[in-house]
Scaffold this motif. Structure first.
Motif, short mmCIF file in Angstrom:
data_model
loop_
_atom_site.label_atom_id
_atom_site.label_comp_id
_atom_site.label_asym_id
_atom_site.label_seq_id
_atom_site.Cartn_x
_atom_site.Cartn_y
_atom_site.Cartn_z
N SER A 23 0.82 -1.20 0.00
CA SER A 23 0.00 0.00 0.00
C SER A 23 0.86 1.26 0.00
CB SER A 23 -0.91 -0.01 1.23
OG SER A 23 -1.58 1.21 1.36
N VAL A 24 1.87 1.29 0.86
CA VAL A 24 2.75 2.46 0.95
C VAL A 24 3.52 2.65 -0.35
CG1 VAL A 24 4.78 3.41 2.12
CG2 VAL A 24 2.97 2.36 3.45
N LYS A 25 4.04 1.55 -0.90
CA LYS A 25 4.83 1.62 -2.12
C LYS A 25 3.96 2.06 -3.30
CE LYS A 25 8.95 -0.81 -3.41
NZ LYS A 25 9.69 -2.06 -3.43
N SER A 26 2.74 1.57 -3.35
CA SER A 26 1.81 1.92 -4.43
C SER A 26 1.45 3.40 -4.38
CB SER A 26 0.56 1.06 -4.34
OG SER A 26 -0.38 1.47 -5.27
N SER A 27 1.15 3.90 -3.19
CA SER A 27 0.79 5.31 -3.06
C SER A 27 1.99 6.20 -3.40
CB SER A 27 0.27 5.62 -1.66
OG SER A 27 1.27 5.43 -0.70
N MET A 28 3.20 5.73 -3.07
CA MET A 28 4.40 6.48 -3.42
C MET A 28 4.54 6.57 -4.94
SD MET A 28 8.41 5.58 -3.29
CE MET A 28 8.00 4.30 -4.43
N ARG A 29 4.39 5.44 -5.61
CA ARG A 29 4.50 5.42 -7.07
C ARG A 29 3.45 6.32 -7.72
NH1 ARG A 29 4.93 -0.82 -7.00
NH2 ARG A 29 7.15 -1.16 -6.84
N SER A 30 2.23 6.27 -7.20
CA SER A 30 1.14 7.08 -7.75
C SER A 30 1.44 8.56 -7.60
CB SER A 30 -0.17 6.75 -7.05
OG SER A 30 -0.54 5.43 -7.29
N SER A 31 1.92 8.96 -6.43
CA SER A 31 2.20 10.38 -6.20
C SER A 31 3.36 10.86 -7.07
CB SER A 31 2.47 10.66 -4.72
OG SER A 31 3.62 9.99 -4.29
N VAL A 32 4.36 10.00 -7.29
CA VAL A 32 5.48 10.37 -8.16
C VAL A 32 4.99 10.55 -9.59
CG1 VAL A 32 7.64 9.53 -9.18
CG2 VAL A 32 7.29 9.37 -6.72
N LYS A 33 4.11 9.64 -10.04
CA LYS A 33 3.55 9.76 -11.39
C LYS A 33 2.73 11.04 -11.55
CE LYS A 33 3.18 5.05 -13.13
NZ LYS A 33 2.26 3.95 -13.43
N LYS A 34 1.92 11.35 -10.52
CA LYS A 34 1.11 12.58 -10.56
C LYS A 34 2.01 13.80 -10.65
CE LYS A 34 -3.00 11.13 -8.06
NZ LYS A 34 -3.73 11.22 -6.78
N ILE A 50 4.74 17.87 -6.24
CA ILE A 50 6.13 17.44 -6.05
C ILE A 50 6.43 17.31 -4.55
CG2 ILE A 50 8.53 18.21 -6.21
CD1 ILE A 50 7.87 19.23 -9.01
N LYS A 51 5.93 18.24 -3.78
CA LYS A 51 6.13 18.20 -2.33
C LYS A 51 5.48 16.94 -1.73
CE LYS A 51 5.80 21.22 1.69
NZ LYS A 51 5.31 22.49 2.21
N ALA A 52 4.29 16.62 -2.21
CA ALA A 52 3.59 15.42 -1.73
C ALA A 52 4.34 14.15 -2.15
CB ALA A 52 2.17 15.39 -2.28
N ALA A 53 4.87 14.15 -3.36
CA ALA A 53 5.61 12.99 -3.85
C ALA A 53 6.88 12.77 -3.03
CB ALA A 53 5.93 13.16 -5.32
N ILE A 54 7.57 13.85 -2.73
CA ILE A 54 8.80 13.74 -1.93
C ILE A 54 8.48 13.22 -0.54
CG2 ILE A 54 10.58 15.14 -0.78
CD1 ILE A 54 10.81 16.73 -3.37
N LYS A 55 7.37 13.66 0.01
CA LYS A 55 6.95 13.18 1.33
C LYS A 55 6.69 11.67 1.29
CE LYS A 55 3.64 14.15 4.98
NZ LYS A 55 2.49 14.95 5.42
N GLN A 56 6.04 11.21 0.23
CA GLN A 56 5.76 9.78 0.09
C GLN A 56 7.05 8.98 -0.08
OE1 GLN A 56 2.88 7.98 0.18
NE2 GLN A 56 1.77 9.81 0.79
N VAL A 57 8.00 9.51 -0.84
CA VAL A 57 9.28 8.83 -1.04
C VAL A 57 10.02 8.72 0.30
CG1 VAL A 57 11.56 9.03 -2.11
CG2 VAL A 57 9.51 9.45 -3.46
N GLU A 58 10.03 9.79 1.07
CA GLU A 58 10.69 9.77 2.37
C GLU A 58 10.02 8.79 3.32
OE1 GLU A 58 10.68 13.87 3.59
OE2 GLU A 58 12.51 14.31 2.47
N LYS A 59 8.70 8.72 3.25
CA LYS A 59 7.95 7.79 4.09
C LYS A 59 8.32 6.34 3.76
CE LYS A 59 3.20 6.78 5.49
NZ LYS A 59 1.79 7.07 5.25
N ALA A 60 8.40 6.04 2.47
CA ALA A 60 8.76 4.69 2.04
C ALA A 60 10.19 4.35 2.45
CB ALA A 60 8.59 4.54 0.54
#
Length: 82
Positions: A23-34, A50-60
């Protein structure tokens, strides 16, 4: 299916963790694509995405789903596109 009680519990735990990690990895990939699409389309909200995507990457990365250097590379790539 295992016969030993502790192995049965371990399988159950692994399934739960796998679902959470996926779930975490999928949401990270989705936010990076967005974020990449927002940059490509030159949208006004590209900074926020971009800020949201970076947050997701850091979380993962903090959960051990990404190696720290991979996370740094993804973040740098996103910032470069911005």
């Amino acid at each position: 299916m295992p016969n030993i009680k502790s192995a049965i519990k371990r399988v159950r735990t692994n399934d739960t963790k796998n679902a959470q990690n996926s779930s975490v990895k999928s949401s990270m990939r989705s936010s990076v694509k967005k974020a990449e699409q927002a940059v490509a389309n030159n949208e006004e909200s590209k900074g926020a995405s971009i800020k949201a995507a970076i947050k997701q990457v850091e979380k993962a990365a903090s959960k051990g789903l990404l190696h720290k250097n991979t996370a740094a590379r993804k973040k740098a790539s996103l910032m470069k596109k911005a």
